[in-house]
Design a protein around this motif. Sequence first.
Motif, short mmCIF file in Angstrom:
data_model
loop_
_atom_site.label_atom_id
_atom_site.label_comp_id
_atom_site.label_asym_id
_atom_site.label_seq_id
_atom_site.Cartn_x
_atom_site.Cartn_y
_atom_site.Cartn_z
N THR A 47 0.84 -1.20 0.00
CA THR A 47 0.00 0.00 0.00
C THR A 47 0.87 1.24 0.00
OG1 THR A 47 -1.71 -1.16 1.26
CG2 THR A 47 -1.84 1.26 1.18
N TRP A 48 0.58 2.11 -0.95
CA TRP A 48 1.21 3.44 -0.99
C TRP A 48 0.12 4.47 -0.68
CZ3 TRP A 48 6.17 5.14 -1.62
CH2 TRP A 48 7.13 4.21 -2.05
N LYS A 49 0.42 5.36 0.26
CA LYS A 49 -0.54 6.41 0.59
C LYS A 49 0.20 7.67 1.02
CE LYS A 49 -1.24 4.86 5.36
NZ LYS A 49 -2.24 4.41 6.37
N LEU A 50 -0.54 8.75 1.13
CA LEU A 50 0.04 10.01 1.60
C LEU A 50 0.24 9.94 3.10
CD1 LEU A 50 -2.07 12.61 -0.45
CD2 LEU A 50 0.10 11.52 -1.07
N ASN A 51 1.39 10.43 3.56
CA ASN A 51 1.71 10.37 4.98
C ASN A 51 0.70 11.16 5.81
OD1 ASN A 51 3.18 9.66 7.26
ND2 ASN A 51 4.63 11.39 7.04
N ASN A 52 0.35 10.56 6.93
CA ASN A 52 -0.58 11.18 7.90
C ASN A 52 -1.98 11.39 7.34
OD1 ASN A 52 1.47 11.39 9.89
ND2 ASN A 52 2.19 13.31 8.95
N THR A 53 -2.31 10.64 6.30
CA THR A 53 -3.68 10.69 5.76
C THR A 53 -4.09 9.27 5.37
OG1 THR A 53 -3.16 10.92 3.41
CG2 THR A 53 -3.15 12.95 4.73
N ASP A 54 -5.37 9.14 5.05
CA ASP A 54 -5.84 7.86 4.53
C ASP A 54 -5.97 7.87 3.01
OD1 ASP A 54 -6.08 6.67 7.05
OD2 ASP A 54 -8.06 7.58 7.38
N MET A 66 -5.43 -3.07 -6.90
CA MET A 66 -6.79 -2.85 -6.40
C MET A 66 -6.92 -1.37 -6.05
SD MET A 66 -7.45 -6.26 -4.09
CE MET A 66 -9.20 -5.92 -3.98
N ASN A 67 -7.26 -0.59 -7.08
CA ASN A 67 -7.25 0.86 -6.93
C ASN A 67 -8.64 1.48 -6.95
OD1 ASN A 67 -4.43 1.32 -6.67
ND2 ASN A 67 -4.16 1.04 -8.89
N ASP A 68 -9.61 0.72 -6.46
CA ASP A 68 -10.97 1.27 -6.43
C ASP A 68 -11.08 2.42 -5.44
OD1 ASP A 68 -10.42 -1.00 -4.75
OD2 ASP A 68 -12.47 -0.81 -3.98
N ARG A 69 -10.18 2.47 -4.43
CA ARG A 69 -10.19 3.56 -3.45
C ARG A 69 -9.05 4.55 -3.69
NH1 ARG A 69 -10.28 1.21 2.41
NH2 ARG A 69 -10.51 3.45 2.83
N GLN A 70 -8.45 4.47 -4.86
CA GLN A 70 -7.32 5.34 -5.18
C GLN A 70 -7.77 6.81 -5.26
OE1 GLN A 70 -5.69 5.03 -9.19
NE2 GLN A 70 -3.59 5.12 -8.37
N CYS A 71 -6.93 7.70 -4.77
CA CYS A 71 -7.20 9.13 -4.87
C CYS A 71 -7.27 9.53 -6.34
CB CYS A 71 -6.10 9.91 -4.15
SG CYS A 71 -6.30 11.69 -4.24
N PRO A 72 -8.31 10.26 -6.75
CA PRO A 72 -8.48 10.60 -8.18
C PRO A 72 -7.29 11.32 -8.80
CG PRO A 72 -10.48 11.12 -6.94
CD PRO A 72 -9.43 10.74 -5.93
N ASP A 73 -6.53 12.08 -7.99
CA ASP A 73 -5.39 12.82 -8.53
C ASP A 73 -4.31 11.90 -9.09
OD1 ASP A 73 -6.64 15.13 -7.82
OD2 ASP A 73 -5.40 15.53 -6.05
N TYR A 74 -4.31 10.63 -8.67
CA TYR A 74 -3.27 9.69 -9.10
C TYR A 74 -3.78 8.66 -10.11
CZ TYR A 74 -0.66 11.70 -5.24
OH TYR A 74 -0.02 12.58 -4.41
N LYS A 75 -5.05 8.78 -10.47
CA LYS A 75 -5.65 7.82 -11.39
C LYS A 75 -4.87 7.77 -12.70
CE LYS A 75 -9.39 6.57 -10.29
NZ LYS A 75 -9.86 5.45 -9.43
N GLY A 102 4.23 17.10 -4.63
CA GLY A 102 5.32 17.41 -3.72
C GLY A 102 4.91 17.24 -2.26
N VAL A 103 4.75 15.97 -1.83
CA VAL A 103 4.32 15.64 -0.46
C VAL A 103 5.14 14.45 0.03
CG1 VAL A 103 1.98 16.56 -0.72
CG2 VAL A 103 2.46 14.21 -1.41
N GLU A 104 4.73 13.89 1.21
CA GLU A 104 5.39 12.71 1.76
C GLU A 104 4.53 11.47 1.50
OE1 GLU A 104 6.12 13.42 5.86
OE2 GLU A 104 7.68 14.94 5.50
N TYR A 105 5.22 10.39 1.10
CA TYR A 105 4.53 9.15 0.77
C TYR A 105 4.99 8.04 1.72
CZ TYR A 105 3.41 11.57 -3.58
OH TYR A 105 2.94 12.48 -4.49
N ILE A 106 4.08 7.17 2.07
CA ILE A 106 4.38 6.02 2.93
C ILE A 106 4.17 4.75 2.13
CG2 ILE A 106 3.52 4.65 4.89
CD1 ILE A 106 5.15 6.95 5.81
N CYS A 107 5.17 3.88 2.18
CA CYS A 107 5.07 2.54 1.59
C CYS A 107 4.97 1.53 2.73
CB CYS A 107 6.29 2.25 0.72
SG CYS A 107 6.37 0.52 0.14
#
Length: 418
Positions: A47-54, A66-75, A102-107
Amino acid sequence: MIILLLICCMSTLSGLVVHNLSALVRDNILLPCDLMSNNTAENMTVTWKLNNTDRQVHRYKGGRDMNDRQCPDYKGRTTLSKLDLNTGNASLKLANVTMADGVEYICSIQIGNGSEQVKALVKVEVKVPMLGPAVPVTVTATVGQDLHLPCHLSPNITAEGMAITWLLKRTGKRVLRYENDCYKGGLDAYRGRVALLKEEVRRGNATLRLTGVKLSDEAEYVCSIEDEHWHGNISVQLKVKGLEVRGPQQSVTALVREDILLPCYLVPNSSAESMVVTWKLNNTGRLVHLYKDGRDMNDQQYPDYRGRTTLSKVALHNGNASLKLANVQMSDHGDYTCLIQDGSWRHQLTMHVEVKGKQIDTAHAWRAGFGIMFVLALALATALALLLYHVRRRLKGRVYFLFMHYFMYRTEQYKMEY
């Protein structure tokens, strides 16, 4: 092509690997995440997501995305390589980077039903490209020349999909706009004379090609490149040189009732067909001839010149604005101004026209008079000779008759005496 511009720092905090990345807008980058072992991650949940967010950037589970919940900006912009997952590499490809990236990403990785383990923190700094040239540029050209006004992205990244606009800085009016592989209209004065090099646009080169430079093209131009997240612009100065209006250095002399040509031309030769040419009589301000918008416009012409002035369109094409003045009158004497204008450029010259009346050539007149008198005298002499000839003949016959009559009379007298 994936471009990883710069890894500034990689450190480990409590088993968490921290990466600092720098990327340019519109680049493709790779967000690193490695299991630090050769264990396959194919059957794991990544799972890759933005740090400190869901907000989910990308999710891989059960051997598929499985990107049905993917943020639209990354579609449509994220990819995990299955081949890399087989070797324990869960790095994420992020395409067409925007300023918002330009943000922080969590893997994080989850094995089976176990707890989720954060493996990497990736900090991305997005930088905008710069427009070049980096220093102010002045391009110098002569009239009629073809030239290039430079403008490019630095470093060289593609400008496809961006909007490229060239405009005049002083007025803000558009010269050309290129967007979605199509040109959009600009000022009529530049129609058919400006273009971008499409192959170069793919390399981030937005240089403007301008053909058939005119005096009115001299200006400061602005090159602007933009997309939805970024824009930049630079200025380029264009100087057009070399044109002067020239004519005679001395007065032009004309005789009454003759035709004369008042010289006025551009140096170096450049078409004056699209320029404004005005001839005036200086001391009175009278309009002698006006050429504008490709035709003669003499509705305000001073009546004394009506029908007597001509500008040759063929000559104008070669930069020659000389005026033909027919049937010269004594009133045409004076100083004439030839003014040539093209946009904000204007240049003029003044010449003096001296008109003289036609003089009689006395020597020629005497020769002509003598010839006429000689012919008349010859004719008179011939007539007198003929008259004398006829008189003499008539007199001669009369004398002969009298002589014979006298002779016969004397003969008769002689016979009577003897």
